[in-house]
Design an enzyme around this catalytic site. Sequence first.
Site, PDB file in Angstrom:
ATOM      1  N   LYS A  61       0.816  -1.226   0.000  1.00  7.53           N
ATOM      2  CA  LYS A  61       0.000   0.000   0.000  1.00  7.53           C
ATOM      3  C   LYS A  61       0.847   1.272   0.000  1.00  7.53           C
ATOM      4  O   LYS A  61       0.535   2.257   0.653  1.00  7.53           O
ATOM      5  CB  LYS A  61      -0.984   0.007   1.173  1.00  7.53           C
ATOM      6  CG  LYS A  61      -1.942  -1.161   1.194  1.00  7.53           C
ATOM      7  CD  LYS A  61      -2.678  -1.357  -0.128  1.00  7.53           C
ATOM      8  CE  LYS A  61      -3.683  -0.257  -0.399  1.00  7.53           C
ATOM      9  NZ  LYS A  61      -4.373  -0.453  -1.704  1.00  7.53           N
ATOM     10  N   HIS A 121       6.622  -7.405  -2.438  1.00  4.66           N
ATOM     11  CA  HIS A 121       6.587  -6.656  -1.170  1.00  4.66           C
ATOM     12  C   HIS A 121       7.638  -7.201  -0.197  1.00  4.66           C
ATOM     13  O   HIS A 121       7.638  -6.848   0.984  1.00  4.66           O
ATOM     14  CB  HIS A 121       5.205  -6.770  -0.516  1.00  4.66           C
ATOM     15  CG  HIS A 121       4.115  -6.042  -1.240  1.00  4.66           C
ATOM     16  ND1 HIS A 121       4.302  -4.811  -1.825  1.00  4.66           N
ATOM     17  CD2 HIS A 121       2.811  -6.377  -1.461  1.00  4.66           C
ATOM     18  CE1 HIS A 121       3.156  -4.418  -2.379  1.00  4.66           C
ATOM     19  NE2 HIS A 121       2.254  -5.351  -2.181  1.00  4.66           N
ATOM     20  N   ARG A 143       6.365   5.128   1.173  1.00  2.00           N
ATOM     21  CA  ARG A 143       5.311   6.074   1.549  1.00  2.00           C
ATOM     22  C   ARG A 143       5.425   6.352   3.040  1.00  2.00           C
ATOM     23  O   ARG A 143       5.776   5.456   3.815  1.00  2.00           O
ATOM     24  CB  ARG A 143       3.956   5.441   1.237  1.00  2.00           C
ATOM     25  CG  ARG A 143       2.759   6.350   1.431  1.00  2.00           C
ATOM     26  CD  ARG A 143       1.482   5.602   1.069  1.00  2.00           C
ATOM     27  NE  ARG A 143       0.348   6.499   0.950  1.00  2.00           N
ATOM     28  CZ  ARG A 143      -0.883   6.121   0.633  1.00  2.00           C
ATOM     29  NH1 ARG A 143      -1.129   4.835   0.394  1.00  2.00           N
ATOM     30  NH2 ARG A 143      -1.872   6.998   0.551  1.00  2.00           N
ATOM     31  N   SER A 151      -3.772   3.313   4.890  1.00  2.00           N
ATOM     32  CA  SER A 151      -4.117   2.622   3.651  1.00  2.00           C
ATOM     33  C   SER A 151      -4.105   1.103   3.846  1.00  2.00           C
ATOM     34  O   SER A 151      -4.989   0.387   3.364  1.00  2.00           O
ATOM     35  CB  SER A 151      -3.130   3.028   2.555  1.00  2.00           C
ATOM     36  OG  SER A 151      -3.539   2.513   1.316  1.00  2.00           O
ATOM     37  N   GLN A 242      -3.321   9.001 -13.728  1.00  2.00           N
ATOM     38  CA  GLN A 242      -3.989   9.867 -12.735  1.00  2.00           C
ATOM     39  C   GLN A 242      -4.857   8.988 -11.844  1.00  2.00           C
ATOM     40  O   GLN A 242      -5.492   8.045 -12.321  1.00  2.00           O
ATOM     41  CB  GLN A 242      -4.866  10.905 -13.432  1.00  2.00           C
ATOM     42  CG  GLN A 242      -4.124  12.145 -13.860  1.00  2.00           C
ATOM     43  CD  GLN A 242      -5.044  13.142 -14.537  1.00  2.00           C
ATOM     44  OE1 GLN A 242      -6.174  12.821 -14.885  1.00  2.00           O
ATOM     45  NE2 GLN A 242      -4.557  14.344 -14.728  1.00  2.00           N
ATOM     46  N   ASP A 244      -7.798   9.222 -10.361  1.00  2.00           N
ATOM     47  CA  ASP A 244      -9.224   9.017 -10.699  1.00  2.00           C
ATOM     48  C   ASP A 244      -9.390   8.151 -11.940  1.00  2.00           C
ATOM     49  O   ASP A 244     -10.316   7.338 -12.017  1.00  2.00           O
ATOM     50  CB  ASP A 244      -9.938  10.365 -10.891  1.00  2.00           C
ATOM     51  CG  ASP A 244     -10.165  11.062  -9.548  1.00  2.00           C
ATOM     52  OD1 ASP A 244     -10.087  10.374  -8.507  1.00  2.00           O
ATOM     53  OD2 ASP A 244     -10.412  12.282  -9.540  1.00  2.00           O
ATOM     54  N   GLY A 271      -5.740   7.963  -2.330  1.00  2.00           N
ATOM     55  CA  GLY A 271      -4.526   8.347  -3.040  1.00  2.00           C
ATOM     56  C   GLY A 271      -4.044   9.742  -2.674  1.00  2.00           C
ATOM     57  O   GLY A 271      -3.623  10.508  -3.531  1.00  2.00           O
TER      58      GLY A 271
END
Length: 307
Positions: A61, A121, A143, A151, A242, A244, A271
Amino acid sequence: PDRKQAAIRMSSDQDKMDAFVRPELVDFNGISMTRVFTSNWENVQNFQARPDDILIATYAKAGTTWVSQILDLLYFGQTERQKTLPIHERVPFLEVYLPPNMSGTEQADNLPTSPRLIKTHLPYQLVPKSFWEQNCRVVYVARNAKDNMVSYYHFNRMSYGQPAPGDWNTFFQNFMEGKMVFGPWYDHVNGWWKKKQTYPKIHYMFYEDMIEDTEREIDKLCSFLGLSPSAEEKKMILGGTQFDNMRKNYMANYSTFPLMDFKISPFMRKGKVGDWKNHFTVAQNEEFDEDYKTKMTDPTLEFRTTI
């Protein structure tokens, strides 16, 4: 007909989920794992990488699908493959094993593309040694821990392939203690950062930088890979990646993947950077920051929790 087929598929997926027992965490080579990622271990460790393979490595994530889609578009463009094959088939998940029909090593072995894009991962020390021996390029995405935790929590709620997360407070404590599939976030990001110092073919990216300026980060990625996309190609990649657009794209949003209940939460949720503020209490934030200081002592590795 498409809607009818989708409904049939969703009901059969629901049946599979109802029959699937969530896996338990087990200690595996010193880190927490589940049978979904250990049952095929011999084949994972013996996996034969090729010199032009590109390994996409992340803690779960942290932007894996985003970078996978960017790389897929960079190398192969918007072809029929993009419209007919879901991302988890175009970029196999090396260690996943969900018999009878999903083995990451088999999927990777059978990839027709060159280069092969493969995701993992795994912490760096568990990566099959052939990737290092073949001098493969690795794209690592990290992140910030707070957003990564949030997340991961929502993902564990909706993914039956993960251990049950419990409530937010339970998950919060378990994350800090490293009781997560693939081990502690802290060890993962630190381990890969240190590996980069001795293995120069790692491109270490930050999710927050990508949110802040996607085009800039794609330029850096291209520089690492030795690619020179045209202005038109770059525009296509930016549009196709992007948030969306990816969220609505059935071939990128994991809606075709078994064992995920989108009624609980979408695979692609927000996101954003800073959503942790909607989850952490003031007390939790203070507790987390104190604990973070003790585990993140390398001054060269810095994360942003807001942009």
